[in-house]
Design a protein around this motif. Structure first.
Motif, PDB file in Angstrom:
ATOM      1  N   MET A   1       0.851  -1.202   0.000  1.00 55.27           N
ATOM      2  CA  MET A   1       0.000   0.000   0.000  1.00 55.27           C
ATOM      3  C   MET A   1       0.886   1.251   0.000  1.00 55.27           C
ATOM      4  O   MET A   1       1.826   1.340   0.775  1.00 55.27           O
ATOM      5  N   SER A  15      -4.508   1.202  -2.397  1.00 54.17           N
ATOM      6  CA  SER A  15      -4.502  -0.238  -2.206  1.00 54.17           C
ATOM      7  C   SER A  15      -3.728  -0.934  -3.327  1.00 54.17           C
ATOM      8  O   SER A  15      -3.671  -0.445  -4.456  1.00 54.17           O
ATOM      9  N   ARG A  16      -3.180  -2.101  -3.009  1.00 53.23           N
ATOM     10  CA  ARG A  16      -2.543  -2.905  -4.050  1.00 53.23           C
ATOM     11  C   ARG A  16      -3.586  -3.534  -4.958  1.00 53.23           C
ATOM     12  O   ARG A  16      -3.261  -4.021  -6.031  1.00 53.23           O
ATOM     13  N   SER A  36     -11.844   3.368   1.433  1.00 53.44           N
ATOM     14  CA  SER A  36     -11.010   2.400   2.155  1.00 53.44           C
ATOM     15  C   SER A  36     -10.121   1.617   1.193  1.00 53.44           C
ATOM     16  O   SER A  36     -10.477   1.433   0.036  1.00 53.44           O
ATOM     17  N   PRO A  37      -8.975   1.132   1.693  1.00 51.80           N
ATOM     18  CA  PRO A  37      -8.237   0.144   0.900  1.00 51.80           C
ATOM     19  C   PRO A  37      -8.970  -1.197   0.962  1.00 51.80           C
ATOM     20  O   PRO A  37      -9.933  -1.355   1.717  1.00 51.80           O
ATOM     21  N   GLU A  42      -3.687  -4.077   4.603  1.00 52.02           N
ATOM     22  CA  GLU A  42      -3.737  -2.619   4.408  1.00 52.02           C
ATOM     23  C   GLU A  42      -4.676  -1.969   5.420  1.00 52.02           C
ATOM     24  O   GLU A  42      -4.386  -0.911   5.982  1.00 52.02           O
ATOM     25  N   ASP A  68     -16.129  -2.130  -2.298  1.00 50.31           N
ATOM     26  CA  ASP A  68     -14.682  -1.958  -2.119  1.00 50.31           C
ATOM     27  C   ASP A  68     -14.324  -0.599  -1.511  1.00 50.31           C
ATOM     28  O   ASP A  68     -13.169  -0.373  -1.164  1.00 50.31           O
TER      29      ASP A  68
END
Ligand SMILES: [Zn+2]
Length: 255
Positions: A1, A15-16, A36-37, A42, A68
């Motif tokens: 992250m 996020s990834r 949010s991630p 994360e 998500d």
């Protein structure tokens, strides 16, 4: 992250997965976490990122009701969630939706979470309107069209626009269920003057943009939507995944 400071009062983490962004915004002793991630590690580290920077998170915002963007309570379990009334209603009408879609994603990608997500609905915020934070106020603008609900957040003292799933450098305009091309275009028009004044634009997915790059994506996205169903994909977003989104847009428009 990735975590990037845009201003002493604004931090963006990416996020990834899907490059989903979350924005921490602070004034004085109060901070909010917008969106949010996605991944558990994360979300686990996010409170430490906030605390180290001196951000005391007292509330969560969601730019819209897609699952998500709604995982903030994994990071801040006691913080209440605020969202546009359209989002609060969408969550109320199908209260298990976020958990269900998160579970599907987790099963697909072998993701394990420490506990179920507790998400007792969202408090409706005044959109369009203002909400106070510390000694400052955030501006909330309606942002519908990607879905049937949503808001963009303008942080005036930092000139940062957190726009939700619009103006993404990695994703073409997506007409999700409940989405609408006309309302999407209206949202783009509403965001335009904010983009012009912005020092930074934070899209729901992808890297933070400066005003020039955000304006270029704004032009591409408007041209794409206006040309549907025969639209060409923006050159930098012509991937297999985006072609699938495009095919779904064409279907949505025809129905
Ligand atoms: Zn999204």
């Amino acid at each position: 992250m990735r975590a990037v400071g845009l201003h002493p009062d604004v931090i963006v983490v990416t996020s990834r997965f899907w490059q989903t962004t979350a924005t921490l915004v602070r004034s004085g002793e109060e901070a909010f976490c917008i969106d949010s991630p996605v991944l558990p590690d994360e979300l686990e580290i996010l409170p430490a990122v906030a605390e180290q920077a001196g951000f005391k998170v007292v509330g969560l915002f969601a730019t819209h009701g897609d699952w998500d963007h709604l995982l903030g309570r994994y990071a801040f379990p006691d913080a209440p969630l605020g969202a546009a009334e359209s989002t609060a209603l969408r969550m109320r009408d199908d209260p298990g939706r976020t958990q269900r879609l998160m579970r599907e994603f987790d099963e697909e990608h072998y993701v394990e979470r420490p506990r179920p997500l507790s998400l007792p609905g969202a408090q409706p915020l005044p959109v369009p309107g203002h909400v106070s934070i510390g000694e400052q106020e955030l501006e909330l603008h309606p942002a519908e069209g990607h879905t049937a609900d949503g808001m963009a957040v303008w942080i005036p003292w930092a000139s940062v626009l957190v726009c939700g799933d619009y103006l993404s450098p990695v994703e073409i305009p997506m007409l999700s269920p409940g989405g609408s091309r006309d309302r999407y275009l209206a949202t783009l028009s509403r965001l335009e003057p904010l983009v012009e004044q912005a020092a930074h634009v934070v899209p729901g997915h992808g890297t933070v943009l400066d005003a020039t790059r955000a304006a270029a994506i704004h032009r591409e996205d408007r041209a794409y939507l206006e040309a549907l169903p025969d639209a060409k994909l923006p050159l930098a977003r012509r991937t297999g995944a985006q072609k699938r989104i495009h095919a779904e847009n064409v279907e949505r428009l025809a129905s």
